[in-house]
Design a protein around this motif. Structure first.
Motif, PDB file in Angstrom:
ATOM      1  N   GLY A  31     -18.934  25.418  -6.222  1.00 29.48           N
ATOM      2  CA  GLY A  31     -18.699  25.546  -7.645  1.00 29.48           C
ATOM      3  C   GLY A  31     -19.736  26.315  -8.341  1.00 29.48           C
ATOM      4  N   VAL A  32     -21.110  25.956  -8.016  1.00 30.31           N
ATOM      5  CA  VAL A  32     -22.074  26.671  -8.427  1.00 30.31           C
ATOM      6  C   VAL A  32     -22.165  28.128  -8.253  1.00 30.31           C
ATOM      7  N   VAL A  33     -22.019  28.434  -6.856  1.00 28.44           N
ATOM      8  CA  VAL A  33     -22.089  29.633  -6.339  1.00 28.44           C
ATOM      9  C   VAL A  33     -21.005  30.615  -6.917  1.00 28.44           C
ATOM     10  N   LYS A  34     -19.738  30.196  -6.931  1.00 25.96           N
ATOM     11  CA  LYS A  34     -18.781  30.989  -7.460  1.00 25.96           C
ATOM     12  C   LYS A  34     -18.831  31.444  -8.789  1.00 25.96           C
ATOM     13  N   GLN A  81     -21.550  34.147  -9.405  1.00 27.52           N
ATOM     14  CA  GLN A  81     -20.892  35.394  -8.985  1.00 27.52           C
ATOM     15  C   GLN A  81     -20.041  35.792 -10.386  1.00 27.52           C
ATOM     16  N   VAL A  82     -19.381  35.253 -10.933  1.00 27.67           N
ATOM     17  CA  VAL A  82     -18.684  35.534 -12.234  1.00 27.67           C
ATOM     18  C   VAL A  82     -19.631  35.900 -13.434  1.00 27.67           C
ATOM     19  N   LEU A  83     -20.924  35.111 -13.266  1.00 24.15           N
ATOM     20  CA  LEU A  83     -22.006  35.448 -14.355  1.00 24.15           C
ATOM     21  C   LEU A  83     -22.432  36.667 -14.268  1.00 24.15           C
ATOM     22  N   TRP A 139     -12.269  34.199  -4.963  1.00 24.44           N
ATOM     23  CA  TRP A 139     -13.045  32.748  -5.037  1.00 24.44           C
ATOM     24  C   TRP A 139     -12.183  31.445  -5.668  1.00 24.44           C
ATOM     25  N   PHE A 140     -11.035  31.992  -6.637  1.00 27.22           N
ATOM     26  CA  PHE A 140     -10.518  31.025  -6.953  1.00 27.22           C
ATOM     27  C   PHE A 140      -9.060  30.697  -6.639  1.00 27.22           C
ATOM     28  N   PRO A 141      -8.516  29.470  -6.705  1.00 21.75           N
ATOM     29  CA  PRO A 141      -6.935  29.409  -6.354  1.00 21.75           C
ATOM     30  C   PRO A 141      -5.963  29.781  -7.291  1.00 21.75           C
ATOM     31  N   VAL A 142      -4.695  29.941  -7.132  1.00 23.22           N
ATOM     32  CA  VAL A 142      -3.762  30.673  -7.778  1.00 23.22           C
ATOM     33  C   VAL A 142      -3.801  30.369  -9.233  1.00 23.22           C
ATOM     34  N   ASP A 143      -3.886  28.796  -9.527  1.00 22.45           N
ATOM     35  CA  ASP A 143      -3.740  28.503 -10.886  1.00 22.45           C
ATOM     36  C   ASP A 143      -5.027  28.608 -11.628  1.00 22.45           C
TER      37      ASP A 143
END
Length: 433
Positions: free
Chosen positions: A6-9, A12-14, A134-138
């Motif tokens: 969770g921290v890694v993904k 990446q967004v940041l 990096w994230f699921p569909v919802d």
């Protein structure tokens, strides 16, 4: 110690958020202090406006290259390449500050703006793809919002920082020094921290649809997808109008007694109200999967905001009302952006079109519209440097742009697209076995 996924993904967004912020800082290095910038180049306001156009036009070839890099090499390579290009571009702009000849200074700045404009799509086009990787569909609308809002946040920060730093034409060199140091640091961070998504990231739950590898076929498919255009005409129109409205705000309001600080506050409200709204509408879209419904309502509210602004903008002393109008426009324009991106990617993925291609067409279309409107607006400037017709041109253009979205069928809303993508994923799995 292993860093939690969770921290890694979110790191990446940041990074992508900061890169998008930096894009608009460079783009709006001159427009918020148009008079000082014109003196810096020993030219007219048209020189300042055309520097914006150069930045925007270079987005188009950059989009084609970014689509190729994103779909073949991934987000990490794309944003690393973009950060290097952006750093080189701002170095040219900073170097131009040491040149005394005005023609040479303009020429070097044009080169710098062209390189940074070429780099921008490597970041903007990457936002939905990063969420899909990096994230699921919802859970994709919110991270898409977080990375995408870097662009309007950069505009707001520019409207606050540039007038504060640039009190005269000599201060532009100082501003560009700050930007060069900032972008060099950001480039180093991107090269070191950017990561590829792990094979078993949460997004392993995502739908597996075969993506077309031929760039030519992908563009052909996307151009022939009706639902893509029903969404993208309105989205591209909204992006271009908002971008031009933001960059011209100082020139529109200053003839009526509003200072650079006043228009800086308006610009900040315009953007930061939208930033807050992106999280609200992103969360709402993720929870309800009713993207089309949200967008149909929001675009009508944007129209209300432009009507309000057009009525009050040319009356001195209406600062509070102008701020309210900017807040309405910002909330429903910027707030809609991640919702648009999420559903556009879903529509095109069911046809096997990668995010790089669909995003390059969307953002590229918006950049073309920005340049067209810049030219039109520049021609409507009065001899006293006022733009009395511009807000009404904005209003009429938006009235035309919002029409296609109203024809988008609710039977193709995100909740139905999710089901369709699952069917395609099941067919794909069956074919493999």
């Amino acid at each position: 110690m292993k860093v939690p996924l969770g921290v890694v993904k979110w790191s990446q967004v940041l990074i992508l958020f900061l890169l998008n912020v930096s894009c608009n800082l460079i783009w709006l290095a001159y427009a918020p202090v148009a008079d000082a910038s014109a003196a810096y180049f020993n030219g007219s306001l048209s020189v300042v406006n055309w520097l914006n156009n150069v930045y925007v036009l270079m987005f188009l070839p950059g989009s084609v290259v970014s689509a190729l890099v994103l779909d073949r090499s991934g987000v990490r390579r794309a944003i690393q390449l973009g950060s290097i290009l952006q750093c080189v571009g701002v170095a040219f702009c900073f170097g131009a500050a040491f040149v005394q000849n005005s023609t040479a200074r303009i020429g070097l700045t044009v080169v710098g703006q062209a390189i940074t404009g070429f780099a921008q799509p490597f970041f903007l086009d990457a936002c939905p793809k990063q969420a899909y990787d990096w994230f699921p569909v919802d859970q994709r609308a919110v991270p898409t919002a977080c990375s995408t809002i870097g662009s309007p946040v950069g505009s707001a920060v520019a409207f606050l920082i540039v007038p504060a730093v640039v009190q005269s034409q000599g201060d532009i060199q100082t501003l560009l020094l700050y930007y060069t140091c900032l972008l060099a640091g950001l480039m180093i961070i991107t090269l070191v921290v950017a990561r590829e998504p792990p094979p078993q990231a949460e997004s392993a739950l995502k739908e597996e649809v075969r993506i077309e590898t031929s760039l030519r076929k992908s563009y052909s498919k996307c151009l022939g997808t009706k639902l893509f255009w029903l969404l993208s005409v309105t989205a591209a129109g909204g992006i271009s109008l908002f971008s031009d409205f933001t960059s011209y705000l100082n020139q529109i309001m200053s003839p009526y007694g509003y200072t650079s600080d006043d228009t800086g506050t308006m610009g900040a409200v315009l953007v930061f109200s939208g930033v807050i709204a992106t999280f609200v509408f992103g969360y709402l879209a993720d929870r309800t999967r009713r993207h089309a419904v949200i967008l149909k309502v929001n675009v009508l509210m944007v129209f209300v905001g432009y009507v309000f602004f057009s009525i009050i903008f040319n009356k001195p002393g209406n600062f509070v009302l102008a701020v309210v109008a900017c807040a309405i426009i910002g909330i429903f324009s910027v707030g809609s952006l991640p919702v648009f991106l999420d559903i556009i990617v879903a529509v095109t993925r069911q046809h096997g079109i990668g995010e790089g291609v669909s995003m390059s067409l969307l953002w590229g279309s918006s950049q073309v519209l920005i340049v067209i409107m810049n030219v039109i607006w520049d021609r409507t400037r009065n001899p006293d440097q006022s733009y009395p017709a511009v807000p009404w041109i904005v209003l009429g253009t938006w009235a035309a742009c919002l029409i296609p979205l109203q024809f988008y069928p609710l039977s193709q809303d995100m909740i139905h697209l999710d089901a369709r993508l699952k069917e395609l994923s099941g067919d794909h799995e069956g074919a493999k076995h």
